[in-house]
Scaffold this active site. Structure first.
Site, PDB file in Angstrom:
ATOM      1  N   HIS A   1       0.855  -1.189   0.000  1.00 30.91           N
ATOM      2  CA  HIS A   1       0.000   0.000   0.000  1.00 30.91           C
ATOM      3  C   HIS A   1       0.886   1.232   0.000  1.00 30.91           C
ATOM      4  CE1 HIS A   1      -3.319   2.712   0.890  1.00 30.91           C
ATOM      5  NE2 HIS A   1      -2.538   3.285   1.788  1.00 30.91           N
TER       6      HIS A   1
ATOM      7  N   LYS B   1      -9.092  -1.495   5.363  1.00 33.43           N
ATOM      8  CA  LYS B   1      -9.317  -1.828   3.949  1.00 33.43           C
ATOM      9  C   LYS B   1      -8.328  -2.886   3.477  1.00 33.43           C
ATOM     10  CE  LYS B   1      -9.153   2.495   2.988  1.00 33.43           C
ATOM     11  NZ  LYS B   1      -9.322   3.919   2.886  1.00 33.43           N
TER      12      LYS B   1
ATOM     13  N   ARG C   1     -15.014  12.577   8.203  1.00 33.58           N
ATOM     14  CA  ARG C   1     -13.718  13.200   8.522  1.00 33.58           C
ATOM     15  C   ARG C   1     -13.375  14.285   7.512  1.00 33.58           C
ATOM     16  NH1 ARG C   1      -9.866   8.442   8.187  1.00 33.58           N
ATOM     17  NH2 ARG C   1      -8.264   9.985   8.619  1.00 33.58           N
TER      18      ARG C   1
ATOM     19  N   ASP D   1     -15.551   2.410   7.093  1.00 33.71           N
ATOM     20  CA  ASP D   1     -14.481   3.371   6.766  1.00 33.71           C
ATOM     21  C   ASP D   1     -14.973   4.386   5.749  1.00 33.71           C
ATOM     22  OD1 ASP D   1     -11.729   4.446   6.537  1.00 33.71           O
ATOM     23  OD2 ASP D   1     -11.982   3.724   4.494  1.00 33.71           O
TER      24      ASP D   1
ATOM     25  N   SER E   1      -8.127   3.441   9.111  1.00 35.07           N
ATOM     26  CA  SER E   1      -8.732   3.544   7.785  1.00 35.07           C
ATOM     27  C   SER E   1      -7.953   2.707   6.766  1.00 35.07           C
ATOM     28  CB  SER E   1      -8.754   5.019   7.376  1.00 35.07           C
ATOM     29  OG  SER E   1      -9.115   5.171   6.039  1.00 35.07           O
TER      30      SER E   1
END
Ligand code: URA
Length: 436
Positions: free
Chosen positions: A84, A189, A170, A163, A185
Site C-alpha cells: 500500500h 481496507k 472526517r 471506513d 482507515s
C-alpha cells in the site's frame, strides 16, 4: 455498568482510554444507525485531540474491517502479500510490482483506489488498457489471484463500509489528519483483502499526504505496530515524494512507463522503488531469505520475461487487451504535444510534485471530486530531475493534450513547478528509512 455511547464520547473527550469492547460498540452502533453521524463526528474530533493508544486503534481497525466482509483467499496457496502506498505523483509502481512479485511466487491480492486531488490512482491507470475491468466480483478476484498470482480490483461495497462513511465525515469535519484514524482507515481496507503480509510505502514530501518526515515516521511506525498486533507481517518503507516518481504523469502514460519497467526499462527511480518494495514482499512471503536475494529474483523475473507473462495473463483475465503488455506504445496518448522549455541555464533545484500533480488534474488526468471521469490519454512527461544541468531553451517537460489550445494555461502552471540553482545541490536519496 456499561457506559452509554454518550459517556464513551465524553470519556474520549476527557482523555480516557476506551475498552476494546467499547470501540466495537461505537462502530456497530454507527453501522446499525443507533449512533448518529453528529455523534460519530464528535467522537472523531475527540480522537483528533486525545488520540488512541495501540489497543484502541487495533480495536477500531478490527471493528471497521468487520463492518464488511473479509475476502476468503483460502484457495490461494502461499503467503499472500500486498503493498500500500500513501499516494503520490507519478507513482505507478503497483502496476509493475504486483506481476513481478507474483512471478517470483508470492500471491498479490491488490485492492486499489482511484486518483483524487493531486495524487493518481492505480485503477484509473489500469483502465487506460482497453477493456480492462476493475469491478470484478470477489469470487473472480480470488480465482484470478489463485490462477495468475495477482489481480487488481477496486474497493467493493463490502470492503470496510464503515471506513467509507467515517472517511466522508472526517473529510468535512477537519479530522482527516489524525494518525490513529488514518491507521485504522488504511489497515481496515487492506486487511479485508485476506492478506498475510503488507508492505507500506509511506511517502514523504511536497507531493505526499505526509509533508514532513517526523509525521510520516509516526504514521509508518503506527501502521507497523497496529498491523503486527492484528497478526500480520508488516514492514514500512519511507520514500521521498518531493519530485514526481519517474517521468510519466497521466493514466495511459503512467501505465506505459510501468510496463516498460517489466521489459527491463523505465526510469531508475521507478525501478528502484519497485525493487525496494518488491524485495520486502518476497521476504515477507518467504520466497527469499534476505533483501539482496529477493532483489536478484525480481531482476531475474524481468530478464526471463516471467513478470511480463504474469501481467499478460492478469490483463487477459480482467478482460483487457493483453497485446499492450508486449507493446506498451499501443496505449493511446493524446496526439498534441506541447513542450515546456527552460527559462534559464543552471541546475534544476526542485520539481514540485504537488504543482505537477495539480497540472495533471487541471488537464483532466485526475479529478477533484470522486464522481468525475478522467481522460486516460492526456498526461505529461517530466524530462528532467532535481540535480540535472539544463541550458536555456532545453525541454523540461512535454504536455500531451487533445487540442493545442488546451496547453497554454497548463504550461504557465507547470513552469512554476521548476526551480533553478547556479550550482548542483545535494539530491536526497529516494529511500529514507525502513521500519519493522
Ligand atoms: N488514506 C486512507 O485510506 N485513509 C485515510 O484516512 C487517509 C489516507
Amino acid at each position: 455498568m456499561d457506559r452509554t455511547l454518550v459517556e464513551m464520547i465524553a470519556a474520549k473527550r476527557d482523555g480516557s482510554s476506551l475498552a476494546e469492547a467499547e470501540i466495537r460498540r461505537l462502530i456497530t452502533s454507527f453501522t446499525e444507525g443507533t449512533l448518529a453521524d453528529y455523534q460519530m463526528t464528535a467522537f472523531l474530533m475527540a480522537v483528533f485531540f486525545r488520540g488512541l493508544d495501540d489497543v484502541e486503534t487495533a480495536a477500531l481497525t478490527d471493528a471497521m474491517l468487520h463492518s464488511g466482509s473479509v475476502l476468503n483467499l483460502d484457495g490461494v496457496l502461499g503467503v499472500k502479500v500486498d503493498k500500500h502506498s500513501t499516494g503520490g505523483v507519478g507513482d505507478k509502481v503497483s502496476i509493475c510490482l504486483a506481476p513481478l512479485v507474483a512471478a517470483c511466487g508470492v500471491p498479490v491480492p491488490m485492492v486499489s483506489g482511484r486518483g483524487l486531488g493531486h495524487t493518481g490512482g492505480t485503477l484509473d491507470k489500469l483502465e487506460a488498457i482497453p477493456g480492462f475491468r476493475t469491478d470484478l466480483s470477489t469470487q473472480d478476484f480470488a480465482r484470478i489471484v489463485r490462477d495468475v498470482g495477482t489481480c487488481m480490483i477496486g474497493q467493493t461495497k463490502d470492503i470496510a463500509p464503515a471506513d467509507k462513511r467515517i472517511y466522508a465525515l472526517r473529510d468535512v469535519t477537519a479530522t482527516v489528519e489524525s494518525i490513529p484514524l488514518i491507521v485504522a482507515s488504511i489497515l481496515s481496507k487492506k486487511l479485508a483483502e485476506g492478506i498475510d503480509g503488507l508492505v507500506l510505502d509511506v511517502k514523504v514530501g511536497k507531493g505526499a499526504f505526509m509533508k514532513d518526515e517526523p509525521r510520516a515516521r509516526e504514521l509508518a511506525t503506527a501502521l507497523v505496530r497496529v498491523g503486527t498486533r492484528a497478526g500480520k507481517k508488516v514492514v514500512a518503507v519511507l520514500t521521498r515524494m518531493d519530485a514526481p516518481l519517474g517521468c510519466a504523469i497521466g493514466n495511459a502514460n503512467e501505465t506505459r512507463e510501468a510496463l516498460e519497467v517489466l521489459h527491463g526499462g523505465g526510469p531508475s527511480d521507478v525501478v528502484q522503488c519497485t525493487f525496494v518494495l518488491g524485495a520486502e514482499m518476497l521476504v515477507l512471503g518467504g520466497r527469499a531469505k534476505n533483501l539482496a536475494e529477493a532483489t536478484g529474483r525480481l531482476k531475474e523475473a524481468i530478464a526471463n520475461g516471467s513478470g511480463v507473462r504474469v501481467m499478460e495473463r492478469m490483463v487477459e483475465a480482467q478482460g483487457g487487451d493483453a497485446s499492450v503488455v508486449a507493446d506498451p506504445s499501443k496505449l493511446e496518448i493524446a496526439k498534441e504535444t506541447v513542450e515546456l522549455r527552460a527559462s534559464r541555464s543552471g541546475f534544476i533545484e526542485s520539481v514540485d510534485a504537488l504543482a505537477v500533480g495539480l497540472t495533471g488534474v487541471a488537464m483532466g488526468a485526475g479529478r477533484t471530486r470522486a464522481d468525475q471521469r478522467v481522460d486516460p490519454a492526456v498526461g505529461l512527461a517530466i524530462d528532467v530531475k532535481p540535480g540535472d544541468s539544463v541550458q536555456v531553451g532545453q525541454v523540461l517537460a512535454r504536455v500531451f493534450v487533445r487540442t493545442r489550445s488546451a496547453a497554454d494555461p497548463l504550461l504557465e502552471r507547470l513552469s512554476r513547478a521548476f526551480t533553478y540553482t547556479e550550482a548542483p545541490s545535494l539530491v536526497e536519496p529516494l529511500v529514507i528509512d525502513r521500519l519493522t
